[in-house]
Design a protein around this motif. Structure first.
Motif, PDB file in Angstrom:
ATOM      1  N   ALA A  98      75.492  24.018  33.652  1.00 34.90           N
ATOM      2  CA  ALA A  98      74.812  24.980  34.520  1.00 34.90           C
ATOM      3  C   ALA A  98      75.328  24.899  35.952  1.00 34.90           C
ATOM      4  CB  ALA A  98      73.304  24.741  34.495  1.00 34.90           C
ATOM      5  N   SER A  99      75.685  23.698  36.414  1.00 32.11           N
ATOM      6  CA  SER A  99      76.217  23.571  37.771  1.00 32.11           C
ATOM      7  C   SER A  99      77.572  24.273  37.886  1.00 32.11           C
ATOM      8  CB  SER A  99      76.344  22.092  38.149  1.00 32.11           C
ATOM      9  OG  SER A  99      77.330  21.444  37.361  1.00 32.11           O
ATOM     10  N   LEU A 100      78.377  24.240  36.834  1.00 39.18           N
ATOM     11  CA  LEU A 100      79.649  24.971  36.855  1.00 39.18           C
ATOM     12  C   LEU A 100      79.408  26.472  36.885  1.00 39.18           C
ATOM     13  CD1 LEU A 100      81.734  22.877  34.287  1.00 39.18           C
ATOM     14  CD2 LEU A 100      81.746  22.731  36.787  1.00 39.18           C
ATOM     15  N   ALA A 101      78.406  26.931  36.125  1.00 38.10           N
ATOM     16  CA  ALA A 101      78.051  28.352  36.181  1.00 38.10           C
ATOM     17  C   ALA A 101      77.556  28.723  37.571  1.00 38.10           C
ATOM     18  CB  ALA A 101      76.973  28.654  35.135  1.00 38.10           C
ATOM     19  N   PRO A 114      71.455  29.062  48.110  1.00 38.46           N
ATOM     20  CA  PRO A 114      71.724  28.176  46.968  1.00 38.46           C
ATOM     21  C   PRO A 114      70.481  27.923  46.118  1.00 38.46           C
ATOM     22  CG  PRO A 114      72.872  27.371  48.900  1.00 38.46           C
ATOM     23  CD  PRO A 114      72.019  28.518  49.354  1.00 38.46           C
ATOM     24  N   LYS A 115      69.313  27.803  46.740  1.00 39.53           N
ATOM     25  CA  LYS A 115      68.077  27.601  45.970  1.00 39.53           C
ATOM     26  C   LYS A 115      67.797  28.779  45.059  1.00 39.53           C
ATOM     27  CE  LYS A 115      65.327  24.561  48.957  1.00 39.53           C
ATOM     28  NZ  LYS A 115      64.079  24.453  49.747  1.00 39.53           N
ATOM     29  N   ALA A 116      67.897  29.986  45.607  1.00 37.05           N
ATOM     30  CA  ALA A 116      67.631  31.183  44.806  1.00 37.05           C
ATOM     31  C   ALA A 116      68.672  31.342  43.710  1.00 37.05           C
ATOM     32  CB  ALA A 116      67.606  32.415  45.705  1.00 37.05           C
ATOM     33  N   THR A 117      69.936  31.044  44.017  1.00 38.89           N
ATOM     34  CA  THR A 117      70.982  31.152  43.000  1.00 38.89           C
ATOM     35  C   THR A 117      70.753  30.157  41.874  1.00 38.89           C
ATOM     36  OG1 THR A 117      72.561  31.832  44.706  1.00 38.89           O
ATOM     37  CG2 THR A 117      73.465  31.092  42.601  1.00 38.89           C
ATOM     38  N   ALA A 118      70.344  28.932  42.226  1.00 34.79           N
ATOM     39  CA  ALA A 118      70.047  27.928  41.203  1.00 34.79           C
ATOM     40  C   ALA A 118      68.887  28.381  40.313  1.00 34.79           C
ATOM     41  CB  ALA A 118      69.723  26.589  41.858  1.00 34.79           C
ATOM     42  N   TRP A 237      64.222  23.670  32.037  1.00 35.32           N
ATOM     43  CA  TRP A 237      64.946  24.585  32.906  1.00 35.32           C
ATOM     44  C   TRP A 237      64.220  24.850  34.218  1.00 35.32           C
ATOM     45  CZ3 TRP A 237      69.808  25.099  32.440  1.00 35.32           C
ATOM     46  CH2 TRP A 237      70.409  24.991  31.196  1.00 35.32           C
ATOM     47  N   VAL A 238      62.900  24.824  34.216  1.00 36.36           N
ATOM     48  CA  VAL A 238      62.164  24.988  35.474  1.00 36.36           C
ATOM     49  C   VAL A 238      62.442  23.813  36.407  1.00 36.36           C
ATOM     50  CG1 VAL A 238      59.868  24.988  36.510  1.00 36.36           C
ATOM     51  CG2 VAL A 238      60.345  26.480  34.572  1.00 36.36           C
ATOM     52  N   VAL A 239      62.337  22.603  35.877  1.00 34.49           N
ATOM     53  CA  VAL A 239      62.589  21.423  36.707  1.00 34.49           C
ATOM     54  C   VAL A 239      64.042  21.377  37.155  1.00 34.49           C
ATOM     55  CG1 VAL A 239      62.584  18.903  36.751  1.00 34.49           C
ATOM     56  CG2 VAL A 239      60.709  20.132  35.654  1.00 34.49           C
ATOM     57  N   PHE A 240      64.964  21.738  36.261  1.00 34.34           N
ATOM     58  CA  PHE A 240      66.368  21.756  36.663  1.00 34.34           C
ATOM     59  C   PHE A 240      66.599  22.750  37.794  1.00 34.34           C
ATOM     60  CE2 PHE A 240      70.501  23.843  36.482  1.00 34.34           C
ATOM     61  CZ  PHE A 240      71.332  22.758  36.702  1.00 34.34           C
ATOM     62  N   GLY A 241      66.054  23.959  37.664  1.00 33.39           N
ATOM     63  CA  GLY A 241      66.249  24.958  38.710  1.00 33.39           C
ATOM     64  C   GLY A 241      65.725  24.491  40.054  1.00 33.39           C
ATOM     65  N   LEU A 242      64.555  23.840  40.054  1.00 30.66           N
ATOM     66  CA  LEU A 242      63.979  23.358  41.312  1.00 30.66           C
ATOM     67  C   LEU A 242      64.781  22.191  41.881  1.00 30.66           C
ATOM     68  CD1 LEU A 242      60.188  23.463  40.377  1.00 30.66           C
ATOM     69  CD2 LEU A 242      61.439  25.073  41.816  1.00 30.66           C
ATOM     70  N   ALA A 243      65.119  21.214  41.020  1.00 27.47           N
ATOM     71  CA  ALA A 243      65.822  20.019  41.494  1.00 27.47           C
ATOM     72  C   ALA A 243      67.242  20.351  41.944  1.00 27.47           C
ATOM     73  CB  ALA A 243      65.845  18.963  40.391  1.00 27.47           C
ATOM     74  N   PHE A 244      67.959  21.120  41.131  1.00 25.50           N
ATOM     75  CA  PHE A 244      69.335  21.453  41.497  1.00 25.50           C
ATOM     76  C   PHE A 244      69.370  22.383  42.702  1.00 25.50           C
ATOM     77  CE2 PHE A 244      73.255  24.020  40.904  1.00 25.50           C
ATOM     78  CZ  PHE A 244      74.160  23.001  41.137  1.00 25.50           C
ATOM     79  N   GLY A 245      68.405  23.293  42.793  1.00 26.86           N
ATOM     80  CA  GLY A 245      68.354  24.165  43.962  1.00 26.86           C
ATOM     81  C   GLY A 245      68.184  23.377  45.249  1.00 26.86           C
ATOM     82  N   LEU A 246      67.326  22.365  45.213  1.00 28.47           N
ATOM     83  CA  LEU A 246      67.121  21.528  46.394  1.00 28.47           C
ATOM     84  C   LEU A 246      68.378  20.733  46.732  1.00 28.47           C
ATOM     85  CD1 LEU A 246      65.193  20.409  48.537  1.00 28.47           C
ATOM     86  CD2 LEU A 246      64.471  18.679  46.874  1.00 28.47           C
ATOM     87  N   ALA A 248      71.526  21.404  45.853  1.00 28.40           N
ATOM     88  CA  ALA A 248      72.605  22.308  46.256  1.00 28.40           C
ATOM     89  C   ALA A 248      72.359  22.855  47.661  1.00 28.40           C
ATOM     90  CB  ALA A 248      72.729  23.456  45.256  1.00 28.40           C
ATOM     91  N   GLN A 249      71.104  23.129  47.978  1.00 28.21           N
ATOM     92  CA  GLN A 249      70.777  23.635  49.312  1.00 28.21           C
ATOM     93  C   GLN A 249      71.123  22.616  50.381  1.00 28.21           C
ATOM     94  OE1 GLN A 249      69.477  26.732  49.748  1.00 28.21           O
ATOM     95  NE2 GLN A 249      69.220  26.638  51.963  1.00 28.21           N
ATOM     96  N   ARG A 250      70.806  21.357  50.120  1.00 24.73           N
ATOM     97  CA  ARG A 250      71.118  20.307  51.094  1.00 24.73           C
ATOM     98  C   ARG A 250      72.617  20.123  51.271  1.00 24.73           C
ATOM     99  NH1 ARG A 250      66.823  15.358  49.908  1.00 24.73           N
ATOM    100  NH2 ARG A 250      64.952  16.475  50.615  1.00 24.73           N
ATOM    101  N   LEU A 251      73.379  20.336  50.208  1.00 25.17           N
ATOM    102  CA  LEU A 251      74.827  20.179  50.297  1.00 25.17           C
ATOM    103  C   LEU A 251      75.492  21.371  50.964  1.00 25.17           C
ATOM    104  CD1 LEU A 251      77.447  18.658  49.495  1.00 25.17           C
ATOM    105  CD2 LEU A 251      77.381  19.948  47.343  1.00 25.17           C
ATOM    106  N   LEU A 252      75.107  22.572  50.583  1.00 26.10           N
ATOM    107  CA  LEU A 252      75.805  23.776  51.017  1.00 26.10           C
ATOM    108  C   LEU A 252      75.236  24.408  52.270  1.00 26.10           C
ATOM    109  CD1 LEU A 252      76.249  25.433  47.507  1.00 26.10           C
ATOM    110  CD2 LEU A 252      77.917  24.069  48.784  1.00 26.10           C
TER     111      LEU A 252
END
Length: 269
Positions: A98-101, A114-118, A237-246, A248-252
């Protein structure tokens, strides 16, 4: 991309922990109930074979042979360490994919953070990878269907996943191409309607799984199991979207304080 991949796998691990908790609390009772149904049916079949078999000695010998068979992995281990290992590995793998997508679609779907995209990637992945195939080939408890057709049923399920993902990608491409003429909202509605129609056609033409569940299997147990599997995937998928969004947002897109610290730490030109 490498940093996002690592963060995606970390988010998948976190999501896997939540999914494991849901699977253990909500899913395991229905699995245990289905196993109890299977064992009761096996005992009834053995009793019938014993009463109509070729004598007491043969039936007694068969019973002793069945009881002598030891489980390679105990049920307690399957429902704890085995379940945790499977769900965590599944979460990490899907998180990486999913991170590659996310890397591919970031900036291509509009001016989303990035949060919304995640969140969009997680929602799309849940819909195409699980929800749509689930509607055609819903999950079944262990050992309730015809074992002779498990290979065919597995192939059909993965075929439905492939079709769903490809149709989802086609819908996104169509929506982007229609946006200049129809506007973003209308293009999204048209592309979404086309995706639903294409999925409906695929479901109509693909064969069903008529022998996936025995006719006498309790409907309540089957319903509870399917709701549990749907809940597990939704939690993942809900937890992944929230965790990865956070992450990715901090990185980007770091906040003002983080951005200032980065500039201060950077060497002077």
């Amino acid at each position: 991309m490498g940093k996002l991949l690592v963060r995606g796998m970390l988010a998948g691990l976190i999501a896997g922990l939540f999914a494991f908790a849901v699977a253990y609390v909500v899913g395991e009772p229905s699995v245990n109930a289905s196993i109890a149904v299977e064992e009761a049916a096996a005992k009834a079949e053995h009793a019938a074979a014993h009463s109509h078999g070729g004598g007491h000695g043969e039936g007694h010998g068969a019973g002793e042979g069945e009881q002598a068979e030891d489980e390679l992995v105990s049920r307690d281990l399957q429902s704890t360490a085995g379940l945790a290992t499977g769900v965590l590995v599944y979460g990490v793998a899907l998180g990486g994919i999913a991170s590659l997508a996310f890397c591919f679609v970031l900036g291509r779907l509009g001016r989303f953070t990035p949060k919304a995209t995640a969140a969009l990637v997680a929602a799309a992945a849940f819909t195409t990878v699980y929800l749509v195939p689930f509607l055609k080939y819903p999950a079944t408890p262990p050992a309730v269907g015809n074992p002779d057709t498990i290979g065919k049923r597995t192939t059909l399920f993965f075929l439905m996943i492939l079709l769903s993902v490809l149709l989802g990608i086609a819908a996104v491409v169509a929506g982007r191409r229609l946006a200049p003429r129809l506007g973003n909202w209308n293009a999204t509605v048209v592309a979404g309607a086309g995706f639903v129609a294409a999925v409906a056609i695929a479901c109509a033409f693909l064969p069903g799984n008529g022998d996936a569940v025995a006719a006498d299997f309790p409907a309540a147990v089957l319903w509870e199991f399917r709701l549990a599997t749907l809940g597990i995937q939704a939690a993942l998928w809900v937890v992944f979207g929230l965790a990865f969004g956070l992450l990715a947002q901090r990185l980007l897109a770091p906040g003002p304080a983080s951005a200032q610290a980065i500039r201060a730490a950077a060497p002077a030109a």
